[in-house]
Design a protein around this motif. Structure first.
Motif, PDB file in Angstrom:
ATOM      1  N   CYS A 117       0.813  -1.221   0.000  1.00 28.37           N
ATOM      2  CA  CYS A 117       0.000   0.000   0.000  1.00 28.37           C
ATOM      3  C   CYS A 117       0.847   1.272   0.000  1.00 28.37           C
ATOM      4  N   GLY A 120      -0.194   4.555  -1.941  1.00 31.55           N
ATOM      5  CA  GLY A 120      -1.463   5.196  -1.636  1.00 31.55           C
ATOM      6  C   GLY A 120      -1.292   6.657  -1.238  1.00 31.55           C
ATOM      7  N   ASN A 121      -2.358   7.413  -1.376  1.00 32.92           N
ATOM      8  CA  ASN A 121      -2.330   8.831  -1.010  1.00 32.92           C
ATOM      9  C   ASN A 121      -2.246   9.032   0.496  1.00 32.92           C
ATOM     10  N   THR A 122      -2.627   8.005   1.246  1.00 28.42           N
ATOM     11  CA  THR A 122      -2.529   8.083   2.697  1.00 28.42           C
ATOM     12  C   THR A 122      -1.167   7.613   3.194  1.00 28.42           C
ATOM     13  N   THR A 125       3.855  10.384   0.296  1.00 27.04           N
ATOM     14  CA  THR A 125       3.368  11.546  -0.451  1.00 27.04           C
ATOM     15  C   THR A 125       4.440  12.169  -1.336  1.00 27.04           C
ATOM     16  N   PRO A 141      -2.878   3.700  -6.069  1.00 25.53           N
ATOM     17  CA  PRO A 141      -3.320   4.550  -4.948  1.00 25.53           C
ATOM     18  C   PRO A 141      -4.785   4.360  -4.594  1.00 25.53           C
ATOM     19  N   GLU A 142      -5.635   4.152  -5.586  1.00 27.34           N
ATOM     20  CA  GLU A 142      -7.062   3.997  -5.318  1.00 27.34           C
ATOM     21  C   GLU A 142      -7.341   2.744  -4.488  1.00 27.34           C
ATOM     22  N   ASP A 145      -5.865   3.170  -0.908  1.00 28.03           N
ATOM     23  CA  ASP A 145      -6.683   4.019  -0.043  1.00 28.03           C
ATOM     24  C   ASP A 145      -7.946   3.301   0.416  1.00 28.03           C
ATOM     25  N   LEU A 148      -7.661   1.398   3.597  1.00 25.94           N
ATOM     26  CA  LEU A 148      -7.674   2.160   4.847  1.00 25.94           C
ATOM     27  C   LEU A 148      -9.096   2.316   5.364  1.00 25.94           C
ATOM     28  N   SER A 550      -8.458   1.193   9.285  1.00 28.75           N
ATOM     29  CA  SER A 550      -8.808   2.159  10.325  1.00 28.75           C
ATOM     30  C   SER A 550      -9.768   1.588  11.360  1.00 28.75           C
ATOM     31  N   TRP A 559      -0.904   1.437  10.197  1.00 28.72           N
ATOM     32  CA  TRP A 559      -0.801   2.017   8.870  1.00 28.72           C
ATOM     33  C   TRP A 559       0.480   2.843   8.809  1.00 28.72           C
TER      34      TRP A 559
END
Length: 682
Positions: A117, A120-122, A125, A141-142, A145, A148, A550, A559
């Protein structure tokens, strides 16, 4: 065990290997999802099937829980004991111990998302870092994310397939290396030297009670008394962690470092002193310590005392002046404050140098045996001599060396194919292999390991990354390699690589204790390794997709897939500043270990060389295990002086095994309550 041992020389049947594979898969699936639903407070000590005694022991509960669940049935039914047999009990232990290492909080819940992962945008960066992550290592990334938040209606298995296979090869190839190394060193460590492996010795006390013959009758009363004590001391601890209304009789909810260390609080008279030390209150730390040799126990608490003294001397000489005004944990791990990290002492690096010295001394002392295995494999040796040398071995030495070579080449090739520099990829595999030989040696002798020692990682840091943070565009070897240097090769055996070697040696040790042939143990541990390493991955993907990280155990703490973060932490950096500022401390530790080993072998009263390695690591001051070693040293001396070695073997050891068994089963029950609370909060 007399009747059962008649069949121990027989080859393990295909039917048995099939149920070994099925049991491994089922336990891996259950344990992986089990850890997803546990509350965060359980992650260090009350996971039930996984870690039940965290750093530095990393003791897992699954083998102890399974044996304790079988115990009441075996106690009442001789037919049940006969059907189980010592061979099947050995295989159950091997499977449970192995599976627990690949279906816990760290592996796969942390380590697989670190890579899969990471785009990913989370997560990462920095576009310079993200560009260095190949598509076959991480999902888009989709998709990353979505893991999460959870709630994926249909899992895109085609997207997950490449990252899953890449990670499986990363883990399993080191597993092959580890098992091959174990095969090569097995006779020297297990049969000749009898390295104890304390965790296995404790499990053996449970196993012989389940088997219910021979020595078990004489040990039954102290074992049952130990079980009772283990239940009594662990029920309040479990209640404190899972029931908010229960009185905090162990002061566990305040001033406690996760694995069970009492911190120094501001209202303590010690707070105003330059003391960087905690006090262990985890009951199993004392059980493990009781199993260790007196000279190791003595040397460890002695060098802890030396640690306290030299920190006082340094403080009154103008160093570490912030200690009396810094929080308890910060005194130990904050780099600019701690005598373990900061100059002039940097004791953690001396401890890491001791691990390096242990590695070098181990390989040096094993040189004749290693050369003999090479001669048997590829040199000139008569058939009779070769047969004698390879007697009772799981494989021929030629097969084991070829197995080692194949695993090495596959892992090296994977790293190079991923984008690593050829030389750095070679260094990664070689140094990680010898690091875990040293850490497994330490585990076999003391039941603990040293987290983030920097023992071999400083070599890569010095050669390839002397300037940190890295200037300019980062290479793939840093983007992905920082996690490997930090976690897989340097942090916990539960991060994916180290447990392969731990489980292999522990399996052969149990086989020696129970009389099960090494060839049968080899087949069982190989299947358990590969099955658990693979099955955990689609299981964790399902957990991530359906529930979301989460919502699961640890939430944001699990994470941690920002690869740039790993390259900036002390685990990879080893120490702040240019390597020329601290490499000398590592060299001092390595030389001191060699010198102490030489002197200790000739002067019996001289402190054991493992003492400073343990006492000056981060783990022992931070988690307070020095206190467990001191108390165990006193208790063991009293046992031996009052009752001799017979009292220790027939009363002390089964009592310790019973305490652990009682603790493990209560741990399991409360962890089950924690899992139930995920679905039905109360």
């Amino acid at each position: 065990m007399s009747k059962s041992t008649q069949s121990l020389e027989e080859k393990v049947t295909v039917k048995t290997l099939v149920w070994v594979a099925i049991l491994s898969a089922v336990l891996t699936f259950i344990s992986t999802m089990w850890h997803a639903f546990l509350p965060f407070i359980a992650r260090c000590n009350f996971t039930g099937l996984g870690v039940i005694c965290s750093e530095p022991a990393e003791m897992v509960g699954m083998p102890f829980v399974l044996l304790m669940l079988l115990f009441p049935f075996a106690l009442k039914s001789s037919w049940f004991r006969e059907r189980l047999g010592v061979d099947k009990l050995t295989y159950i232990y091997v499977v449970a111990f192995t599976v627990a290492g690949f279906s816990n909080v760290l592996m796969p819940w942390c380590n697989f998302p670190y890579y899969a992962c990471s785009r990913g945008n989370t997560a990462t960066t920095n576009p310079l870092w993200k560009a260095k992550i190949p598509g076959f290592v991480a999902v888009s990334p989709e998709v990353a994310d979505a893991t999460l938040l959870g709630g994926v209606a249909e899992i895109p298995w085609d997207v997950w397939l490449a990252p899953m296979l890449w990670f499986f090869v990363l883990i399993s190839s080191f597993g092959v290396i580890s098992l091959a190394v174990t095969n090569i060193l097995r006779k020297s460590w297990i049969d000749v030297e009898r390295v104890p492996f304390p965790h296995t010795l404790l499990a053996y006390e449970l196993l012989i009670q389940v088997q219910g013959e021979g020595r078990s009758k004489a040990k039954l009363k102290p074992f049952l008394l130990g079980v009772l004590v283990g239940i009594i001391i662990s029920v309040p601890l479990g209640a404190i962690m899972f029931l908010p209304w229960f009185p905090d009789v162990y002061a566990w909810r305040t001033a406690t470092c996760g694995p069970g260390a009492q911190q120094i609080t501001p209202d303590s008279p010690l707070y105003s002193q330059p003391i960087a030390l905690h006090f262990s209150k985890h009951p199993i730390a004392y059980v493990i310590a009781y199993m260790l040799p007196l000279d190791v126990l003595f040397s460890t608490w002695l060098f802890t005392l030396i640690y306290v003294i030299i920190v006082y001397v340094a403080f009154y000489s103008g160093y570490y002046t912030a200690l009396p005004t810094t929080g308890s944990c910060g005194r130990i791990w904050c780099g600019d404050i701690s005598p373990l990290y900061a100059p002039p002492l940097r004791l953690r690096l001396i401890s890491g140098g001791g691990i390096l010295g242990l590695i070098l001394m181990t390989l040096f002392l094993e040189r004749k045996h290693i050369l003999q295995t090479l001669r048997a494999a590829f040199g000139r040796m008569s058939p009779d001599e070769k047969t004698a040398i390879e007697k009772d071995e799981p494989l021929s030495y030629k097969s084991s060396w070829i197995m080692l070579l194949i695993g090495f080449i596959v892992l090296w090739g994977l790293l190079v194919g991923t984008g690593f520099d050829v030389a750095q990829g070679f260094a990664m595999v070689l140094l990680s292999t010898i690091l875990w030989i040293g850490q497994t040696r330490l585990f076999g002798l003391t039941g603990v390991h040293i987290e983030s020692s920097g023992a071999v990682q400083w070599i890569t840091r010095t050669i390839w990354y002397p300037e940190m943070p890295y200037p300019g565009e980062p290479p793939t070897g840093l983007v992905l390699g920082s996690v490997m240097w930090s976690a897989q090769s340097n942090r916990h055996p539960l991060d994916g690589w180290g447990w392969s070697m731990w489980s292999s040696f522990s399996a052969y040790q149990m086989g020696r204790l129970t009389g099960v042939h090494a060839k049968n143990v080899f087949k069982v541990v190989l299947i358990a390794l590969l099955v658990s390493q693979f099955v955990s991955l689609p299981t964790v993907i399902m957990g991530l997709s359906y529930y979301g990280m989460s919502r699961l155990h640890g939430a944001s703490s699990l994470w941690a897939s920002n690869l740039e973060w790993w390259a900036s932490t002390g685990w990879f950096v080893v120490a702040s500043g240019h390597p020329t500022e601290w490499v000398g401390h590592i060299m001092v530790g390595a030389i001191a270990l060699a010198a102490m080993t030489y002197i200790h072998a000739r002067v019996l009263w001289f402190p054991h060389p493992l003492g400073p390695i343990l006492a000056w690591s981060m783990s022992f001051p931070l988690f307070g295990w020095w206190l467990a070693f001191l108390v165990a040293w006193v208790l063991k001396i009293l046992t031996l002086r009052l009752g001799g070695s017979r009292a220790y073997e027939e009363i002390g050891v089964p009592f310790a095994g019973g305490v652990l068994g009682g603790y493990a089963i209560v741990n399991f029950v409360f962890a089950l309550i924690g899992v139930i609370r995920f679905f039905a909060p109360f």
